[in-house]
Design a protein around this motif. Structure first.
Motif, PDB file in Angstrom:
ATOM      1  N   PRO A  92      85.526 -70.194 -28.439  1.00 26.86           N
ATOM      2  CA  PRO A  92      85.452 -68.852 -29.027  1.00 26.86           C
ATOM      3  C   PRO A  92      84.268 -68.059 -28.478  1.00 26.86           C
ATOM      4  O   PRO A  92      83.194 -68.620 -28.238  1.00 26.86           O
ATOM      5  N   GLY A  93      84.509 -66.762 -28.272  1.00 26.91           N
ATOM      6  CA  GLY A  93      83.441 -65.874 -27.820  1.00 26.91           C
ATOM      7  C   GLY A  93      83.115 -65.985 -26.349  1.00 26.91           C
ATOM      8  O   GLY A  93      82.116 -65.429 -25.896  1.00 26.91           O
ATOM      9  N   THR A  94      83.942 -66.710 -25.574  1.00 28.97           N
ATOM     10  CA  THR A  94      83.675 -66.827 -24.138  1.00 28.97           C
ATOM     11  C   THR A  94      84.835 -66.236 -23.353  1.00 28.97           C
ATOM     12  O   THR A  94      85.971 -66.211 -23.809  1.00 28.97           O
ATOM     13  N   THR A  95      84.514 -65.766 -22.173  1.00 27.91           N
ATOM     14  CA  THR A  95      85.509 -65.264 -21.231  1.00 27.91           C
ATOM     15  C   THR A  95      85.029 -65.614 -19.834  1.00 27.91           C
ATOM     16  O   THR A  95      83.826 -65.597 -19.562  1.00 27.91           O
ATOM     17  N   ASP A 133      96.631 -77.564 -18.438  1.00 21.59           N
ATOM     18  CA  ASP A 133      95.303 -78.115 -18.159  1.00 21.59           C
ATOM     19  C   ASP A 133      94.756 -78.852 -19.385  1.00 21.59           C
ATOM     20  O   ASP A 133      94.169 -79.931 -19.266  1.00 21.59           O
ATOM     21  N   HIS A 134      94.940 -78.259 -20.573  1.00 19.05           N
ATOM     22  CA  HIS A 134      94.455 -78.909 -21.799  1.00 19.05           C
ATOM     23  C   HIS A 134      95.031 -80.314 -21.955  1.00 19.05           C
ATOM     24  O   HIS A 134      94.362 -81.211 -22.469  1.00 19.05           O
ATOM     25  N   LEU A 135      96.266 -80.507 -21.531  1.00 16.82           N
ATOM     26  CA  LEU A 135      96.912 -81.812 -21.675  1.00 16.82           C
ATOM     27  C   LEU A 135      96.259 -82.878 -20.810  1.00 16.82           C
ATOM     28  O   LEU A 135      96.430 -84.073 -21.050  1.00 16.82           O
ATOM     29  N   ASP A 136      95.494 -82.430 -19.814  1.00 18.49           N
ATOM     30  CA  ASP A 136      94.782 -83.358 -18.930  1.00 18.49           C
ATOM     31  C   ASP A 136      93.275 -83.323 -19.143  1.00 18.49           C
ATOM     32  O   ASP A 136      92.512 -83.819 -18.301  1.00 18.49           O
ATOM     33  N   GLY A 137      92.839 -82.704 -20.235  1.00 21.19           N
ATOM     34  CA  GLY A 137      91.408 -82.685 -20.556  1.00 21.19           C
ATOM     35  C   GLY A 137      90.602 -81.681 -19.760  1.00 21.19           C
ATOM     36  O   GLY A 137      89.383 -81.809 -19.653  1.00 21.19           O
ATOM     37  N   VAL A 138      91.262 -80.680 -19.209  1.00 24.07           N
ATOM     38  CA  VAL A 138      90.587 -79.663 -18.401  1.00 24.07           C
ATOM     39  C   VAL A 138      90.510 -78.367 -19.208  1.00 24.07           C
ATOM     40  O   VAL A 138      91.507 -77.916 -19.778  1.00 24.07           O
ATOM     41  N   LEU A 139      89.326 -77.766 -19.250  1.00 22.80           N
ATOM     42  CA  LEU A 139      89.126 -76.483 -19.922  1.00 22.80           C
ATOM     43  C   LEU A 139      89.021 -75.383 -18.877  1.00 22.80           C
ATOM     44  O   LEU A 139      88.608 -75.627 -17.739  1.00 22.80           O
ATOM     45  N   TYR A 140      89.363 -74.164 -19.272  1.00 21.96           N
ATOM     46  CA  TYR A 140      89.359 -73.066 -18.302  1.00 21.96           C
ATOM     47  C   TYR A 140      87.979 -72.868 -17.691  1.00 21.96           C
ATOM     48  O   TYR A 140      87.852 -72.489 -16.529  1.00 21.96           O
ATOM     49  N   LYS A 141      86.932 -73.160 -18.438  1.00 26.13           N
ATOM     50  CA  LYS A 141      85.577 -72.959 -17.896  1.00 26.13           C
ATOM     51  C   LYS A 141      85.315 -73.877 -16.703  1.00 26.13           C
ATOM     52  O   LYS A 141      84.484 -73.571 -15.855  1.00 26.13           O
ATOM     53  N   ASP A 142      86.057 -74.989 -16.609  1.00 28.90           N
ATOM     54  CA  ASP A 142      85.932 -75.902 -15.466  1.00 28.90           C
ATOM     55  C   ASP A 142      86.463 -75.258 -14.192  1.00 28.90           C
ATOM     56  O   ASP A 142      86.062 -75.628 -13.094  1.00 28.90           O
ATOM     57  N   ARG A 143      87.377 -74.321 -14.335  1.00 32.56           N
ATOM     58  CA  ARG A 143      88.008 -73.658 -13.190  1.00 32.56           C
ATOM     59  C   ARG A 143      87.446 -72.253 -12.945  1.00 32.56           C
ATOM     60  O   ARG A 143      87.761 -71.632 -11.938  1.00 32.56           O
ATOM     61  N   ALA A 144      86.674 -71.748 -13.892  1.00 30.40           N
ATOM     62  CA  ALA A 144      86.177 -70.372 -13.789  1.00 30.40           C
ATOM     63  C   ALA A 144      85.153 -70.242 -12.668  1.00 30.40           C
ATOM     64  O   ALA A 144      84.286 -71.097 -12.506  1.00 30.40           O
ATOM     65  N   HIS A 145      85.280 -69.164 -11.910  1.00 28.91           N
ATOM     66  CA  HIS A 145      84.276 -68.903 -10.878  1.00 28.91           C
ATOM     67  C   HIS A 145      83.231 -67.919 -11.384  1.00 28.91           C
ATOM     68  O   HIS A 145      82.216 -67.698 -10.731  1.00 28.91           O
ATOM     69  N   LYS A 146      83.460 -67.357 -12.582  1.00 27.97           N
ATOM     70  CA  LYS A 146      82.479 -66.469 -13.207  1.00 27.97           C
ATOM     71  C   LYS A 146      82.676 -66.549 -14.713  1.00 27.97           C
ATOM     72  O   LYS A 146      83.786 -66.404 -15.197  1.00 27.97           O
ATOM     73  N   MET A 147      81.592 -66.816 -15.433  1.00 30.03           N
ATOM     74  CA  MET A 147      81.616 -66.787 -16.894  1.00 30.03           C
ATOM     75  C   MET A 147      80.780 -65.580 -17.329  1.00 30.03           C
ATOM     76  O   MET A 147      79.788 -65.242 -16.688  1.00 30.03           O
ATOM     77  N   TYR A 148      81.224 -64.945 -18.407  1.00 24.80           N
ATOM     78  CA  TYR A 148      80.557 -63.747 -18.894  1.00 24.80           C
ATOM     79  C   TYR A 148      79.784 -64.024 -20.167  1.00 24.80           C
ATOM     80  O   TYR A 148      80.275 -64.735 -21.051  1.00 24.80           O
ATOM     81  N   THR A 149      78.613 -63.429 -20.265  1.00 24.32           N
ATOM     82  CA  THR A 149      77.843 -63.499 -21.507  1.00 24.32           C
ATOM     83  C   THR A 149      78.419 -62.471 -22.480  1.00 24.32           C
ATOM     84  O   THR A 149      79.143 -61.547 -22.078  1.00 24.32           O
ATOM     85  N   GLN A 150      78.063 -62.590 -23.738  1.00 23.76           N
ATOM     86  CA  GLN A 150      78.545 -61.634 -24.728  1.00 23.76           C
ATOM     87  C   GLN A 150      78.041 -60.236 -24.410  1.00 23.76           C
ATOM     88  O   GLN A 150      78.763 -59.253 -24.568  1.00 23.76           O
ATOM     89  N   ASP A 151      76.810 -60.098 -23.921  1.00 18.88           N
ATOM     90  CA  ASP A 151      76.274 -58.791 -23.533  1.00 18.88           C
ATOM     91  C   ASP A 151      77.110 -58.168 -22.419  1.00 18.88           C
ATOM     92  O   ASP A 151      77.410 -56.974 -22.453  1.00 18.88           O
ATOM     93  N   GLU A 152      77.478 -58.969 -21.413  1.00 20.74           N
ATOM     94  CA  GLU A 152      78.303 -58.455 -20.321  1.00 20.74           C
ATOM     95  C   GLU A 152      79.662 -57.986 -20.833  1.00 20.74           C
ATOM     96  O   GLU A 152      80.163 -56.939 -20.425  1.00 20.74           O
ATOM     97  N   LEU A 153      80.250 -58.773 -21.739  1.00 20.63           N
ATOM     98  CA  LEU A 153      81.541 -58.376 -22.318  1.00 20.63           C
ATOM     99  C   LEU A 153      81.419 -57.083 -23.109  1.00 20.63           C
ATOM    100  O   LEU A 153      82.272 -56.197 -23.005  1.00 20.63           O
ATOM    101  N   ASP A 154      80.361 -56.969 -23.900  1.00 22.64           N
ATOM    102  CA  ASP A 154      80.144 -55.753 -24.694  1.00 22.64           C
ATOM    103  C   ASP A 154      79.979 -54.533 -23.777  1.00 22.64           C
ATOM    104  O   ASP A 154      80.518 -53.470 -24.067  1.00 22.64           O
TER     105      ASP A 154
END
Length: 158
Positions: A92-95, A133-154
């Motif tokens: 929650p709260g991540t993109t 991916d979830h069925l194999d224990g992989v989360l999207y953040k494992d594949r993300a090439h950029k994660m955003y902070t809440q400030d960046e999202l705002d």
């Protein structure tokens, strides 16, 4: 209607590989119903069984075209590329920005026990890949090439 607790990143069940469903019985059908209820209540477009602590190869998806319950899904084919934002009910709260195929062909068993082959593009294709991916224990953040902070999202929303 039953709502299940969604497991949050850090819960070890999210990193485990799910087991094949051997038999579609009342437990599996109830699981799919509970997953759908939970997904809709949380305002999601997809949910995998591990996200509610069940290590079974089951996902629910609804990208606006109606509920799909997938049992033992597999991707048969993929092509093209799309790069865009993803979030997750278990994070929650991540993109983050994730590259996914533009097109996928997947095979699964539906709750009636029938084999279904579906072709998906864009959001539907992204969602299938994300949930499988979830069925194999992989989360999207494992594949993300950029994660955003809440400030960046705002700031993006302004």
């Amino acid at each position: 209607m039953a709502y299940r607790q969604i497991r949050i990143d850090g819960d070890e069940v999210l990193r485990k590989k799910s087991r094949q469903v051997e038999k579609i019985d009342e437990k599996i059908l109830t699981l799919i119903e509970d997953m759908a209820d939970t997904m809709y209540k949380a305002d999601g477009v997809g949910l995998a069984a591990p996200q509610i602590g069940i290590l079974k190869r089951v996902v629910t998806i609804d990208v606006g075209e109606g509920l799909i319950g997938m049992i033992n899904p597999v991707i048969l084919e993929q092509r093209g590329e799309q790069d865009g934002p993803e979030g997750c009910l278990s994070l929650p709260g991540t993109t983050g920005d994730v590259k996914r195929p533009m097109y996928v062909k997947a095979k699964y068993t539906n709750p009636a026990g029938e084999t279904v082959i579906v072709e998906a593009e864009e959001l539907f294709a992204r969602c299938i890949c994300h949930e499988l991916d979830h069925l194999d224990g992989v989360l999207y953040k494992d594949r993300a090439h950029k994660m955003y902070t809440q400030d960046e999202l705002d700031n993006m929303k302004q």
